[in-house]
Design a protein around this motif. Sequence first.
Motif, short mmCIF file in Angstrom:
data_model
loop_
_atom_site.label_atom_id
_atom_site.label_comp_id
_atom_site.label_asym_id
_atom_site.label_seq_id
_atom_site.Cartn_x
_atom_site.Cartn_y
_atom_site.Cartn_z
N ILE A 116 1.18 -0.83 0.13
CA ILE A 116 0.26 -0.04 -0.24
C ILE A 116 0.73 1.42 0.20
O ILE A 116 0.57 2.04 -0.65
N SER A 117 1.84 1.34 0.60
CA SER A 117 2.70 2.35 0.78
C SER A 117 3.83 2.46 -0.63
O SER A 117 3.77 3.98 -0.86
N THR A 120 0.88 3.82 -3.10
CA THR A 120 0.98 5.35 -2.57
C THR A 120 2.02 6.20 -3.24
O THR A 120 1.85 7.32 -2.17
N PRO A 336 -8.21 7.47 3.13
CA PRO A 336 -6.43 6.69 2.90
C PRO A 336 -5.26 6.59 3.47
O PRO A 336 -5.00 5.86 3.82
N LEU A 340 -4.06 3.69 6.09
CA LEU A 340 -2.55 3.55 5.69
C LEU A 340 -2.51 3.13 7.82
O LEU A 340 -1.18 2.64 8.72
#
Length: 919
Positions: A116-117, A120, A336, A340
């Motif tokens: 995910i990091s 993004t 979002p 996170l």
Amino acid sequence: MRLFKNRLLNFIQKGLSARQFRRVASLEQLRGMNRGREVSKSLGQRLLTLSKLEISTVLHRLGSCAEGLSHAEADSKRLQTGPNEVEHEKPMSWSEHLWLCYRNPFNVLLTLLAVISFITEDATAAAIISAMVVISTFLRFVQEKRSNKAADRLKEMVSNTATVLRRDPSKVAAAEAEKYFGEQLQPKPAEQIELPIKQLVPGDIVVLSAGDMIPADLRLFAAKDLFISQAALTGESMPVEKFAEHKDVSISNPLERDNLCFMGTNVVSGAATAVVIGTGNQTYFGSLAERVCASDRTLTQFQLGVNKISWLLIRFMFVMAPLVLFINGFTKGDWPEAALFALSIAVGLTPEMLPMIVTAALAKGAVILSRKKVVVKRLDAIQNFGAMDILCTDKTGTLTQDKIVLERHTDVFGGASDEVLAMAYLNSYYQTGLKNLLDVAVLEHANLNTELGVAQNYRKVDEIPFDFNRRRMSVVVSEQEDHHELICKGALEEVLAVCSHVRHGTQIEPLSAELLQDIRRITAALNQDGLRVVAVASKEMPIDREAYGVSDESDLVLVGYIAFLDPPKESTAPALKALKANGITVKVLTGDNDLVTLKVCKEVGLQVDDVLLGPQIEAMSDQLLAEKAEITTVFAKLTPLHKERIVRLLRSNGHVVGFMGDGINDAPALRAADIGISVDSAVDIAKEAADIILLEKSLMVLEEGVIEGRKTFANMLKYIKMTASSNFGNVFSVLIASAFIPFLPMLPLHLLIQNLLYDISQTTIPFDNVDKESLSKPQKWNPDELGRFMIFFGPISSIFDITTFAVMWYVFKANTESAQSLFQSGWFIEGLLSQTLVVHLLRTRKLPFIQSRAAWPLLAMTALIISIGIFLPMGPWAHYFKLQALPLTYFPWLVGILLCYITLTQIMKGIYTRRYGWQ
């Protein structure tokens, strides 16, 4: 022995892991299989065929002979068949092992967060998270790789052996030359050697005696009163008798063939010679084991406890992470970023270093135990070692020196008698079954054979081997071929049971009630002097017989007694005192006489509260025996099943029971105990059943091992408690901050870095010191206590986290989104330092650094992590981590907050200890 210990220490210092020893197709698992299952038809047919053929044909097919193989022939066969091992768990490739080390819920969550990091475009966070995954996986992979190799080498060093016949190759060559030139072939000489079981090959000739494990599938060609326990394969508790020739040709089940023995079973009594017809996976045992390995292992209580704690934290994570997500999503509006952050919280709650910490703790414990002459076969047993509160042990060799000396040889009425000594010598000299220390003492008696000329005029006709139900054994000898004489030697009561007369000088008298009373008085006096009495009886037999059995042990004439002295060890009294001081109750379970046992107990200072004898136990119900076992110290005249029953009932009373034994009669109790303890000189079946092997048969060695086991367990508990309470406090703080602060109190990247540093600081916990108070009593696994501990100590850190929030908000004006980096930096340092301090605060019930100081590796590691934690926001790389330098005026506030945190935690430790105790 010295060479054994030196070799052991050389490799074990390289480190062991938490992986328990992989026994060859666990007998316990085989018992759980359906009894109706059969091996493959081809294997079953091969076994049946070999059982029907003449032994000469079997030997010819296997390329062997009655004198065995030569070393060269065996080596050649081994290249073709491989080692005699059941491959019930195929060795993993490095890639499979690496995947296994990675595949746990914690690493999966971290990987998801890294992905995910990366998506993004937060490369820094992705790199940090990936580093956490790599470090955690790599540490576990390296540790387990090293420990698996070490464990395999350790298993070889305590593995069982078999007695095998080997021919001299030079003489074999000479015999072949004779054969080539047509001369008469002389019998090939053979020698008996001890070989590791895994080196056996088809065609090897194996010699069996009581206590031996059956090392492979065997075809018998000589057997005498051979009884085999096949419970592991058939579930039948009673041993079955085996013969060289099969009687009922209609039987089609290989297990029921009289002349076949199978790997995984063991010899209860008797003797035999057999040829190996199957090894490794080509055995009946191996065929069943291939099915067993398809099923999962049964988890130990220790593994269940670790799993319970892991899932407790994971369930807690599944509750808290969604709360953080929704609170931040609704209050900040950035879903979002909130997602996170919630994932970061989830990672913070997971004890991702738990597998590595447990592995390291058990590894370090096994290394230390090995230096104390204790070899751990099943590493999870370390926890039971520390939790043990009752130790059941035999008398001989544990309380005593295990150096039995023949002290007296008397007639029935107590007068010295060389005739009794001569008969005892003949019995011990000619018996081929289980030679115990009593036989050795008789045979080593000074120049006995020379002085008396005992064996010169006799030849052996037959023998009736010892077993633990009869507790006696007999040999039949012939003197100058003019008569046969049966000589019986055994426990007094068991010999008296088959005697009808006594020898009085040159006269034979009936065994009357008055004589029986005199006999008991004389032998009781010997027992009270600490002497173990063995009765000797005889009987004239017809000269025309060559085979004898148990039924011939009747109407014997009692000729006298031989009495042995086994003095107590000097180390026994202080060892018993140390065990008692450490909360361990010692109970003596012996097959010996109660008077002898009481004499020894008195000499070593063991307080005897009550005594129970085997015949009394037979008449008791389980409920009554369980009650009596609590207050009884000495159990005497026991059979193997009595020992097992006592151990099981003590366990059912809630005790963690250790059993120490080295004989075939101890095997059932060793399996029944929480922790089976044996010695490297024990019989095969005892070593197989044990979890711990002592290199020295001493209670003092055992006491040192118990203490080290408790240290190992205590350090594992430290990590679990620290991590649970610290993580709970952090999440509680985040929930409060998320509800009232307009920006995230800490970025996901900060949480991950903080979590990584905190975990690294705890990697040295397995090497930490343990307070003496924590070692003074048994430590039991109690996963249910974790929740209470977590709730009690977790919120303490939240109080000071909230204080830090207030200081940063009101004192340093970090109360806007533009100043959020300053706020986050302030909490980053305070949070990391308080988490690191909690390691020292919760590792002991005492005042840290003053009353109880951590080991130097832990001190050094926590100091390093604190330095890194301060350097990150204050150093030149702060902007890479989205942190900023704090004003110097922040640090006096930080010191004050941390001092208050230490003070309150100490107060709460006192309250908790008074209410719940401190494990």
